[in-house]
Design a protein around this motif. Structure first.
Motif, PDB file in Angstrom:
ATOM      1  N   ALA A 422      29.697  55.628  -0.628  1.00 52.32           N
ATOM      2  CA  ALA A 422      29.203  54.301  -1.092  1.00 52.32           C
ATOM      3  C   ALA A 422      28.333  54.051  -0.037  1.00 52.32           C
ATOM      4  CB  ALA A 422      30.093  53.475  -1.555  1.00 52.32           C
ATOM      5  N   THR A 423      26.895  53.737  -0.178  1.00 56.25           N
ATOM      6  CA  THR A 423      26.287  53.073   1.014  1.00 56.25           C
ATOM      7  C   THR A 423      26.311  51.724   1.315  1.00 56.25           C
ATOM      8  OG1 THR A 423      24.355  52.955  -0.413  1.00 56.25           O
ATOM      9  CG2 THR A 423      24.577  55.002   1.289  1.00 56.25           C
ATOM     10  N   LYS A 424      26.888  51.007   0.188  1.00 55.36           N
ATOM     11  CA  LYS A 424      27.429  49.741   0.454  1.00 55.36           C
ATOM     12  C   LYS A 424      28.642  49.344  -0.368  1.00 55.36           C
ATOM     13  CE  LYS A 424      24.462  47.500  -3.398  1.00 55.36           C
ATOM     14  NZ  LYS A 424      25.526  46.974  -4.262  1.00 55.36           N
ATOM     15  N   PRO A 425      29.517  48.334  -0.070  1.00 60.15           N
ATOM     16  CA  PRO A 425      30.733  48.205  -0.906  1.00 60.15           C
ATOM     17  C   PRO A 425      30.190  47.496  -2.292  1.00 60.15           C
ATOM     18  CG  PRO A 425      30.437  46.281   0.637  1.00 60.15           C
ATOM     19  CD  PRO A 425      29.441  47.434   0.828  1.00 60.15           C
ATOM     20  N   TYR A 426      31.015  48.347  -3.409  1.00 64.38           N
ATOM     21  CA  TYR A 426      30.886  47.859  -4.725  1.00 64.38           C
ATOM     22  C   TYR A 426      31.456  46.609  -5.171  1.00 64.38           C
ATOM     23  CZ  TYR A 426      27.986  51.687  -5.927  1.00 64.38           C
ATOM     24  OH  TYR A 426      26.780  52.513  -5.923  1.00 64.38           O
ATOM     25  N   VAL A 427      31.122  45.488  -4.568  1.00 62.10           N
ATOM     26  CA  VAL A 427      31.702  44.142  -4.992  1.00 62.10           C
ATOM     27  C   VAL A 427      30.676  43.174  -5.482  1.00 62.10           C
ATOM     28  CG1 VAL A 427      33.703  44.075  -3.128  1.00 62.10           C
ATOM     29  CG2 VAL A 427      31.290  43.466  -2.438  1.00 62.10           C
ATOM     30  N   SER A 428      31.234  42.433  -6.396  1.00 59.28           N
ATOM     31  CA  SER A 428      30.216  41.336  -7.062  1.00 59.28           C
ATOM     32  C   SER A 428      31.021  40.267  -7.295  1.00 59.28           C
ATOM     33  CB  SER A 428      29.655  41.931  -8.181  1.00 59.28           C
ATOM     34  OG  SER A 428      30.440  41.699  -9.362  1.00 59.28           O
ATOM     35  N   SER A 429      30.334  39.091  -7.512  1.00 57.96           N
ATOM     36  CA  SER A 429      30.978  37.680  -8.094  1.00 57.96           C
ATOM     37  C   SER A 429      30.926  37.771  -9.707  1.00 57.96           C
ATOM     38  CB  SER A 429      29.937  36.755  -7.494  1.00 57.96           C
ATOM     39  OG  SER A 429      28.797  36.773  -8.217  1.00 57.96           O
ATOM     40  N   GLY A 430      31.108  36.822 -10.320  1.00 59.98           N
ATOM     41  CA  GLY A 430      31.182  36.851 -11.701  1.00 59.98           C
ATOM     42  C   GLY A 430      29.688  37.120 -12.455  1.00 59.98           C
ATOM     43  N   SER A 431      28.788  37.129 -11.659  1.00 59.75           N
ATOM     44  CA  SER A 431      27.505  37.039 -12.269  1.00 59.75           C
ATOM     45  C   SER A 431      27.255  38.241 -12.557  1.00 59.75           C
ATOM     46  CB  SER A 431      26.266  36.387 -11.510  1.00 59.75           C
ATOM     47  OG  SER A 431      26.263  37.083 -10.428  1.00 59.75           O
ATOM     48  N   TYR A 432      27.523  39.378 -11.927  1.00 58.67           N
ATOM     49  CA  TYR A 432      27.273  40.646 -12.405  1.00 58.67           C
ATOM     50  C   TYR A 432      27.949  41.292 -13.589  1.00 58.67           C
ATOM     51  CZ  TYR A 432      26.991  45.734 -12.821  1.00 58.67           C
ATOM     52  OH  TYR A 432      26.961  47.207 -13.312  1.00 58.67           O
ATOM     53  N   ILE A 433      29.360  40.754 -13.677  1.00 59.40           N
ATOM     54  CA  ILE A 433      30.073  41.169 -14.731  1.00 59.40           C
ATOM     55  C   ILE A 433      29.554  40.332 -15.946  1.00 59.40           C
ATOM     56  CG2 ILE A 433      32.552  40.905 -15.601  1.00 59.40           C
ATOM     57  CD1 ILE A 433      33.492  40.982 -12.828  1.00 59.40           C
ATOM     58  N   ASN A 434      29.121  39.185 -15.764  1.00 57.42           N
ATOM     59  CA  ASN A 434      28.479  38.257 -16.980  1.00 57.42           C
ATOM     60  C   ASN A 434      27.072  39.162 -17.287  1.00 57.42           C
ATOM     61  OD1 ASN A 434      28.457  36.581 -18.818  1.00 57.42           O
ATOM     62  ND2 ASN A 434      26.893  35.317 -17.504  1.00 57.42           N
ATOM     63  N   LYS A 435      26.372  39.531 -16.528  1.00 58.55           N
ATOM     64  CA  LYS A 435      25.080  40.264 -16.819  1.00 58.55           C
ATOM     65  C   LYS A 435      25.315  41.810 -17.530  1.00 58.55           C
ATOM     66  CE  LYS A 435      21.464  42.480 -14.370  1.00 58.55           C
ATOM     67  NZ  LYS A 435      21.308  43.141 -12.894  1.00 58.55           N
ATOM     68  N   MET A 436      26.216  42.436 -17.291  1.00 53.20           N
ATOM     69  CA  MET A 436      26.727  43.574 -17.785  1.00 53.20           C
ATOM     70  C   MET A 436      27.443  43.592 -19.087  1.00 53.20           C
ATOM     71  SD  MET A 436      24.325  45.149 -16.530  1.00 53.20           S
ATOM     72  CE  MET A 436      24.772  46.465 -17.447  1.00 53.20           C
ATOM     73  N   SER A 437      28.182  42.527 -19.128  1.00 46.13           N
ATOM     74  CA  SER A 437      29.399  42.553 -20.370  1.00 46.13           C
ATOM     75  C   SER A 437      29.159  41.533 -21.203  1.00 46.13           C
ATOM     76  CB  SER A 437      30.846  42.573 -19.454  1.00 46.13           C
ATOM     77  OG  SER A 437      30.900  41.255 -19.186  1.00 46.13           O
ATOM     78  N   ASN A 438      30.183  41.602 -22.189  1.00 48.59           N
ATOM     79  CA  ASN A 438      30.217  40.145 -23.344  1.00 48.59           C
ATOM     80  C   ASN A 438      31.804  39.997 -22.794  1.00 48.59           C
ATOM     81  OD1 ASN A 438      28.044  40.709 -24.325  1.00 48.59           O
ATOM     82  ND2 ASN A 438      28.818  42.529 -25.499  1.00 48.59           N
ATOM     83  N   TYR A 439      32.344  39.878 -21.589  1.00 53.05           N
ATOM     84  CA  TYR A 439      33.843  39.143 -21.305  1.00 53.05           C
ATOM     85  C   TYR A 439      33.946  37.773 -21.012  1.00 53.05           C
ATOM     86  CZ  TYR A 439      35.146  44.202 -20.489  1.00 53.05           C
ATOM     87  OH  TYR A 439      35.459  45.526 -20.484  1.00 53.05           O
TER      88      TYR A 439
END
Ligand SMILES: Cc1cc2nc3c(=O)[nH]c(=O)nc-3n(C[C@H](O)[C@H](O)[C@H](O)COP(=O)(O)OP(=O)(O)OC[C@H]3O[C@@H](n4cnc5c(N)ncnc54)[C@H](O)[C@@H]3O)c2cc1C
Ligand code: SF4
Length: 511
Positions: A422-439
């Protein structure tokens, strides 16, 4: 010449050249062994799937007139050790030559190399005739290079196999990669068909595991076991995928929803990893279906799918053989924290983790983005020991075999190899999860809040991780923007994030 041929549990390739001829001098050997049930604590559905698939494969061979010795787990002859079982059989059947297909796991490969040296009969190994690249193709392709970008390997494979090409250098559709069309959130606008399920009776195998005291994780509905375990099952899942799911596969590849365990994903990984289906036939079937239905199915859905198998799957295997055995212990970020207990129970107030983990416990399945951006993301943000993370992933998923698990987990998800995969670490804040999910809308925490008791824990963890590990990413262009935002953050806010992150890491049971 009397030959003994070993078939491992993930070598159920009906099309292998071994079976094209019938030779009465050949004895095939398959065994359910504690050596394999116990090297990590597996999900109960994973053990059931392997045993069921192995038994069905042995019956298929016998029906075609081949001689098969099959040891069930409680067979009195079964020593539970592969090499001891082999030694016993060589003596018992006066075997003059031993043959095996090259294992995909380093552990078993080493074991058989040592065995080969210890026996005094000729030993031959051969290819499994499953993958589309050899163990060393990737290493040769990237020879002399410092970066091992999947995309270039994938393009080479497209050309090599003439897959979705208009000539020997140009891709069909004018570009190699349609990733940008594959990032939609699913908002209920399309109907998601039920998965191609099975209602297999797994009670006998579950009773056997209980009787023998095999320790497992996860849950199972014993009367309605839901995974393909024969070639016919695998082909039917593939057909179902083409007819019902391919149409939106790419669109919602990264989407997540609390009530949708599979969305438009194929559920083909177990059938492929056990070799019931071969990758080339899966790719060709999907492309043929698309060509016949190109008015309804766009190229982006198909390219997205082909890339996963011809690209990522073959790439991960090549990266595995290039980096083992050192790969199994790399820990570039020096992470040592414990993986929280809720990974085994699903009991947490963080809805994204609760849904993804419970999905994994219920079905031995989570799709790629749940594995990468929810459970993997949290483990990396909380700086968990990659060996513990690996152990969990290797145990919990129906498709988890080390060559594809460790490369995805230690490499892609935990950045433990220092960025080879992975060329960068796969980390994110809650906003990515919110963008892609209905959680987030059903969560105890508020994704938009950055500080305070009800703020999404991923927010504090994210900034804390970046500030703790920034030295590792300072020279990484892809991290520049995030690091400059970190630098601009006022000290008080950063300190509040750090304090909260510390509390989350030390007391995961409270979140
Ligand atoms: C942390 C982590 C651990 C993983 N562990 C495993 C594992 O143990 N075994 C495994 O097979 N996959 C693993 N993957 C990859 C991926 O998550 C699964 O292959 C996929 O979720 C299987 O579901 P599916 O068959 O419905 O896949 P689909 O989404 O329908 O994709 C089709 C096929 O593409 C292949 N594929 C897709 N992504 C990858 C990938 N990153 N690497 C290799 N093949 C891929 C698989 O064969 C899959 O069946 C992991 C991913 C992550 C992030
Ligand atoms: S608010 Fe945060 S913890 Fe809750 S579901 Fe969203 S990302 Fe996960």
């Amino acid at each position: 010449m009397k030959k003994l041929r070993l078939i491992l549990g993930d070598q159920l390739n009906h099309k292998h050249s071994w079976y094209q001829e019938q030779d009465d001098e050949v004895v095939y050997f398959m065994a359910e062994m504690r050596q394999e049930t116990d090297y990590v604590k597996h999900h109960i559905q994973k053990v059931v799937a392997f045993f069921m698939a192995m038994r069905e494969f042995a019956s298929w061979l016998q029906e075609r007139g081949h001689t098969v010795v099959y040891y069930q787990l409680d067979d009195a002859r079964n020593t539970q050790s592969l090499t001891e079982n082999l030694q016993q059989l060589i003596a018992q059947y006066d075997i003059e030559q031993f043959e095996y297909q090259l294992p995909d796991e380093y552990r078993l490969d080493e074991l058989l190399v040592r065995f080969r040296e210890s026996v005094n009969i000729p030993v031959q190994s051969c290819d499994t005739e499953h993958f589309m690249s050899s163990r060393t193709d990737l290493q040769e392709f990237f020879k002399g290079k410092k970066q091992f970008t999947m995309e270039y390997f994938y393009r080479m494979m497209r050309k090599r196999y003439d897959i979705m090409m208009i000539n020997d250098k140009d891709p069909e559709g004018g570009k190699w990669n349609f990733d940008h069309s594959n990032r939609n959130k699913w908002k209920g606008e399309t109907l998601i068909p039920h998965e191609r399920g099975f209602r297999k009776d797994a009670r006998k195998i579950v009773e056997l595991l209980e009787k023998e005291g095999v320790k497992t994780i996860g849950r199972i509905t014993e009367k309605h076991f839901n995974w393909p375990t024969s070639r016919a099952d695998g082909l039917s899942v593939l057909r179902y995928f083409c007819e019902n799911l391919l149409v939106h596969f790419g669109d919602y590849q990264d989407a997540m929803d609390p009530d949708q365990a599979y969305l438009y994903h194929s559920r083909l990984s177990f059938a492929m990893n056990s070799k019931l289906l071969d990758p080339q036939e899966v790719i060709e079937t999907v492309i043929d279906y698309w060509r016949d239905h190109s008015d309804d199915i766009s190229i982006s859905q198909v390219e997205g799918f082909v890339r996963q198998i011809l690209g990522w799957r073959e790439y991960m295997r090549g990266m595995y053989w290039m980096q083992m055995p050192e790969f199994a212990t790399v820990n570039t970020l020096e992470n040592t924290n414990e993986l929280p207990d809720f990974y085994w129970t699903g009991k947490t107030k963080m809805n994204c983790l609760s849904c993804s983990i419970n999905n994994s416990l219920d079905n031995a399945y989570a799709h790629h983005i749940q594995r990468l951006m929810v459970t993997g993301n949290y483990a990396l943000l909380t700086m968990c020991d990659p060996s513990q993370v690996d152990e969990w992933y290797l145990g919990i998923y129906i498709d988890a075999i080390e060559w594809v698990e460790i490369t995805n987990t230690r490499g892609m998800s935990q950045w433990a190899d220092g960025g080879k995969i992975a060329t960068k670490p796969y980390v994110s804040s809650g906003s990515y999860i919110n963008k892609m999910s209905n959680y987030c809308k059903g969560c105890h925490y508020k994704v938009s809040k950055k500080t305070g008791e009800d703020a999404c824990p991923f927010n504090a963890l994210y900034w804390n991780f970046l500030s703790e590990k920034r030295a590792h990413f300072e020279n990484n262009n892809r991290m520049n923007m995030m690091l400059s935002l970190l630098d601009k953050m006022d000290k008080k806010t950063l300190q509040a994030h750090q304090e909260r992150a510390q509390d989350i890491i030390e007391h995961p049971e409270n979140y």
